[in-house]
Each structure stands twice: as C-alpha cells, then as structure tokens.
Design an enzyme around this catalytic site. Structure first.
Site, PDB file in Angstrom:
ATOM      1  N   CYS A 181       0.817  -1.232   0.000  1.00  0.00           N
ATOM      2  CA  CYS A 181       0.000   0.000   0.000  1.00  0.00           C
ATOM      3  C   CYS A 181       0.843   1.272   0.000  1.00  0.00           C
ATOM      4  CB  CYS A 181      -0.964   0.004   1.174  1.00  0.00           C
ATOM      5  SG  CYS A 181      -2.118  -1.362   1.112  1.00  0.00           S
ATOM      6  N   HIS A 230      -3.452   7.434   1.620  1.00  0.00           N
ATOM      7  CA  HIS A 230      -3.814   6.068   1.246  1.00  0.00           C
ATOM      8  C   HIS A 230      -5.174   5.755   1.881  1.00  0.00           C
ATOM      9  CE1 HIS A 230      -3.915   1.865   0.639  1.00  0.00           C
ATOM     10  NE2 HIS A 230      -3.646   1.539   1.889  1.00  0.00           N
ATOM     11  N   ASN A 270      -9.906  -0.227  -0.281  1.00  0.00           N
ATOM     12  CA  ASN A 270      -8.446  -0.107  -0.279  1.00  0.00           C
ATOM     13  C   ASN A 270      -7.911  -0.741  -1.567  1.00  0.00           C
ATOM     14  OD1 ASN A 270      -5.707  -0.369   0.109  1.00  0.00           O
ATOM     15  ND2 ASN A 270      -5.846  -1.216   2.180  1.00  0.00           N
TER      16      ASN A 270
HETATM   17  N1  ACO Z   1     -17.890  -8.085   9.450  1.00  0.00           N
HETATM   18  C1  ACO Z   1     -18.293  -8.222  10.724  1.00  0.00           C
HETATM   19  N2  ACO Z   1     -17.435  -8.397  11.736  1.00  0.00           N
HETATM   20  C2  ACO Z   1     -16.128  -8.432  11.450  1.00  0.00           C
HETATM   21  C3  ACO Z   1     -15.645  -8.303  10.141  1.00  0.00           C
HETATM   22  C4  ACO Z   1     -16.582  -8.124   9.111  1.00  0.00           C
HETATM   23  N3  ACO Z   1     -16.211  -7.967   7.827  1.00  0.00           N
HETATM   24  N4  ACO Z   1     -14.291  -8.371  10.162  1.00  0.00           N
HETATM   25  C5  ACO Z   1     -13.937  -8.541  11.442  1.00  0.00           C
HETATM   26  N5  ACO Z   1     -15.049  -8.591  12.218  1.00  0.00           N
HETATM   27  C6  ACO Z   1     -15.141  -8.766  13.649  1.00  0.00           C
HETATM   28  C7  ACO Z   1     -13.930  -9.454  14.219  1.00  0.00           C
HETATM   29  O1  ACO Z   1     -14.042 -10.854  14.081  1.00  0.00           O
HETATM   30  C8  ACO Z   1     -13.983  -9.014  15.674  1.00  0.00           C
HETATM   31  O2  ACO Z   1     -14.923  -9.822  16.341  1.00  0.00           O
HETATM   32  P1  ACO Z   1     -14.626 -10.354  17.824  1.00  0.00           P
HETATM   33  O3  ACO Z   1     -14.493  -9.123  18.670  1.00  0.00           O
HETATM   34  O4  ACO Z   1     -15.838 -11.181  18.125  1.00  0.00           O
HETATM   35  O5  ACO Z   1     -13.355 -11.123  17.714  1.00  0.00           O
HETATM   36  C9  ACO Z   1     -14.579  -7.617  15.591  1.00  0.00           C
HETATM   37  O6  ACO Z   1     -15.175  -7.511  14.298  1.00  0.00           O
HETATM   38  C10 ACO Z   1     -13.560  -6.513  15.782  1.00  0.00           C
HETATM   39  O7  ACO Z   1     -12.431  -6.819  15.026  1.00  0.00           O
HETATM   40  P2  ACO Z   1     -11.192  -5.859  15.010  1.00  0.00           P
HETATM   41  O8  ACO Z   1     -10.165  -6.471  14.141  1.00  0.00           O
HETATM   42  O9  ACO Z   1     -10.794  -5.498  16.395  1.00  0.00           O
HETATM   43  O10 ACO Z   1     -11.851  -4.547  14.345  1.00  0.00           O
HETATM   44  P3  ACO Z   1     -11.180  -3.198  13.998  1.00  0.00           P
HETATM   45  O11 ACO Z   1     -11.973  -2.120  14.599  1.00  0.00           O
HETATM   46  O12 ACO Z   1      -9.711  -3.188  14.251  1.00  0.00           O
HETATM   47  O13 ACO Z   1     -11.395  -3.108  12.413  1.00  0.00           O
HETATM   48  C11 ACO Z   1     -10.088  -3.407  10.423  1.00  0.00           C
HETATM   49  C12 ACO Z   1     -10.809  -4.087  11.600  1.00  0.00           C
HETATM   50  C13 ACO Z   1     -11.129  -2.683   9.599  1.00  0.00           C
HETATM   51  C14 ACO Z   1      -9.394  -4.462   9.603  1.00  0.00           C
HETATM   52  C15 ACO Z   1      -9.071  -2.385  10.966  1.00  0.00           C
HETATM   53  O14 ACO Z   1      -8.319  -2.973  11.986  1.00  0.00           O
HETATM   54  C16 ACO Z   1      -8.119  -1.851   9.921  1.00  0.00           C
HETATM   55  O15 ACO Z   1      -8.488  -1.092   9.070  1.00  0.00           O
HETATM   56  N6  ACO Z   1      -6.805  -2.196  10.020  1.00  0.00           N
HETATM   57  C17 ACO Z   1      -5.747  -1.606   9.236  1.00  0.00           C
HETATM   58  C18 ACO Z   1      -5.808  -1.964   7.791  1.00  0.00           C
HETATM   59  C19 ACO Z   1      -4.616  -1.348   7.084  1.00  0.00           C
HETATM   60  O16 ACO Z   1      -4.354  -0.161   7.187  1.00  0.00           O
HETATM   61  N7  ACO Z   1      -3.822  -2.146   6.398  1.00  0.00           N
HETATM   62  C20 ACO Z   1      -2.609  -1.630   5.807  1.00  0.00           C
HETATM   63  C21 ACO Z   1      -2.728  -1.494   4.389  1.00  0.00           C
HETATM   64  S1  ACO Z   1      -3.225  -3.009   3.646  1.00  0.00           S
HETATM   65  C22 ACO Z   1      -1.850  -3.653   2.799  1.00  0.00           C
HETATM   66  O17 ACO Z   1      -0.766  -3.182   2.846  1.00  0.00           O
HETATM   67  C23 ACO Z   1      -2.116  -4.914   2.064  1.00  0.00           C
END
Ligand code: ACO
Length: 323
Positions: free
Chosen positions: A114, A250, A280
C-alpha cells in the site's frame, strides 16, 4: 531543471461494482459493520481476464492525455503493484510494449504494497533530480481481488481493484518538494501473503496465497507511523501544517485517515476521500484519490498536497507536492 512536477494525472476503475450488501451474501458481515469500521460502501472488482496491466494501461493513457504528452516522450516507467500479471515481464515492461514506447528507456515494477505509489514516486523524483529521466510515468495498479480469500471476512471486505497514474516531468521549480520512504521488516506476521514462487507455489500451498492480516495491530502501527512521517515531511520542508491545502492519503480505513487529519489539524473537507467508493486499492489508492480530486476541480495548480501511505512490509512513505 533540478526538480520534478506533476504534468498530468489519470486513473481507471473496473466496471464491476461490489456493494457491501453483495458481501453480506458471501461472508458473515453487514453493511453497517463495514461502513462503521472502515468507511467503505463499495469497491470495484476486475472482470475475469482483466489484469493489472489492463488497468494500468487505461490509467496511463489517461494521464498522458492530461499532460498533453505522447508515449515516446516517456523515458521512465515505474509501476507500483503487489499483483503483477505474471512473474515476468514486469507490468511496467508490458505497459511499455502496449503504449508503444520504443526509446529503450527503463521500465520496472516496485513492490511496497500500500506504500508502493509513495515508493514509485520517490524513485521517479530522484531519477528526474539526478538528470537521468525527464518524463516519468508513475503508476499504482492492483487487482487485489485476486489475492483475497473470499471466505475471510477480516480481509475480503476491505479491498478493491483499480489504477492511478501520474506523469512526472522535469521542472525549474518544485513540484515534488520531498519524498520520505520507510520500512520495518520485523512485522511480517501481522500482514502478509505467506506463499509465493520461491517458497513453492504448488496447488496445496496456493490455497494459502491470500492476504492475511491482524487488523487491529496493523491499524495501531499505521496511525503511529503516519503521524511520524507527516511530522518528518513538514519539518524537512520547514512548513507549518496550516500551509497544507490537501491531504491525499492512502485509503485503507476512514478512521486511520481521520487520525492523520486530526494530527494535522485539517478539517475533513481538506482531505481527499475515496475509500467509500473504492475500498483499499493498495498501491493504486493514492493516485486514484489524487486524480479524482484533480478532475473534479478540488485540487488546483499551486495547491500544496501531502500524500501518505502505509502498507505491508511494513512500508510507509509520504510526499510533499505543489501541484
Ligand atoms: N464483518 C463483521 N465483523 C467483522 C468483520 C466483518 N467484515 N471483520 C472482522 N469482524 C469482527 C472481528 O471478528 C472481531 O470480532 P470479535 O471481537 O468477536 O473477535 C470484531 O469484528 C472486531 O475486530 P477488530 O479487528 O478489532 O476490528 P477493527 O476495529 O480493528 O477493524 C479493520 C478491523 C477494519 C481491519 C481495521 O483494523 C483496519 O483497518 N486495520 C488496518 C488496515 C490497514 O491499514 N492495512 C494496511 C494497508 S493493507 C496492505 O498493505 C495490504
């Protein structure tokens, strides 16, 4: 001419749109969860047979047209991608062939997930500053849908396909004021596609050749590193945050973008947001956002832009630009 400037921008999105409500039918998720946790409402997905080079070509033609330049004016092509058409030739070489660039100038891909576009832009800027290129085509292009596990709700709802391009030309004044590139290779386990050619890409292992991410850890790291890099960028240019016109981030998650905007005391109407429409798109997201805001007239010549991105590796980077 010791600087580079953006001569034109372009982008391309595949026709097919995948809504959150479509994803509700594939994995255990809801439109509400995706919108609230990420800001994403829809993403574009490449058609069967449509490849990264196809998207890159459309974006590149678009950018060349905007810059009023011909293919053979280009003397450097850099494509940032995580999802090349094949092991080789590079997407950049495929593109050189398709565009009809016949002047034997260099063409290569950059892999920084990314942060790839920030890396490609930094490299192109240094080529131009060194006098070894005068007109560079810098592209971020991805068919990220091809490396997603469509049964994993943690990742498949986040990403989309697309391409964005800029033409960089030599200039007497900046243009690109500075670029800042970083990596920290210690966090492989938090964000990776753990299989690949050299690890043995047989049919069984191919089943694991998908994005795997520990989202919340990546989230925290992204917020912290992006805060550092925007400080570094402002300091390197002796610039106050109030002098920025636009943040072009990004587009991984609206909450990460808002954290960076807060750090810069920027209101969200000074932030280019495409995450709701594109998801993304990895290396493509920054140039796609840039082209969107250039074409709709928000970003004007003379505006000061801060571009930033964070991705797998970990890699992260930024650029300060007078458009
Ligand atoms: N639908 C419903 N629930 C979901 C989903 C979904 N699609 N995905 C995860 N959950 C659930 C999880 O299982 C978890 O449930 P639990 O509490 O029962 O275990 C709950 O939602 C919370 O999960 P978290 O991972 O804590 O949620 P968070 O608020 O962190 O959001 C996300 C997740 C959107 C992935 C976020 O962490 C994020 O954006 N991370 C960074 C992404 C990023 O910047 N990546 C870098 C670039 S990508 C690259 O380089 C390839």
């Amino acid at each position: 001419m010791k600087y580079s400037r953006i001569g034109g921008t372009g982008s391309y999105l595949p026709e097919k749109v995948l809504l959150n409500s479509d994803l509700e039918k594939i994995v255990d998720t809801t439109d509400q969860w995706i919108r609230e946790r990420t800001g994403i409402a829809q993403r574009h997905i490449a058609a069967e047979g449509e490849t990264t080079a196809d998207l890159a070509e459309a974006a590149a033609r678009n950018a060349l047209e905007a810059a009023n330049l011909q293919a053979n004016d280009v003397d450097l092509i850099i494509v940032a991608t995580t999802t090349p058409d094949c092991v080789f030739p590079s997407v950049a070489c495929l593109l050189q062939q398709r565009l009809g660039v016949t002047n034997s100038s260099p063409a290569f891909d950059v892999q920084a997930v990314c942060a790839g576009f920030a890396y490609a832009l930094g490299i192109a800027d240094n080529f131009v500053r060194a006098g070894t290129a005068r007109c560079a085509l810098v592209i971020g292009a991805e068919t990220f849908s091809r490396i997603l596990n469509w049964e994993d709700r943690n990742t498949c709802v986040l990403f989309g396909d697309g391409a964005g391009a800029v033409v960089i030309t030599a200039s007497d004044s900046p243009g690109i004021h500075s670029t800042h590139l970083h990596a920290d290779g210690r966090y492989e386990e938090l964000l990776h596609v753990p299989e690949g050619v050299s690890r043995g890409y047989d049919a069984v292992r191919q089943q694991q050749a998908f994005v795997q991410m520990k989202g919340s850890e990546v989230f925290r790291m992204a917020v912290s590193k992006l805060r550092e890099v925007v400080d570094e960028t402002l300091a390197a240019n002796d610039l106050d945050k109030s002098e920025l016109d636009w943040l072009v981030p990004h587009q991984a998650n609206i909450r990460i973008i808002k954290a960076t905007a807060r750090k810069l005391d920027m209101s969200m109407d000074k932030v280019v947001l495409t995450v709701q429409d594109h998801g993304n798109t990895s290396a493509a997201s920054i140039p796609l956002a840039l082209d969107t805001a250039v074409r709709d007239g928000r970003i004007k010549r003379g505006d000061k832009l801060l571009l930033e991105g964070f991705g797998g590796g970990f890699t992260w980077g930024s650029a300060l630009i007078t458009y």
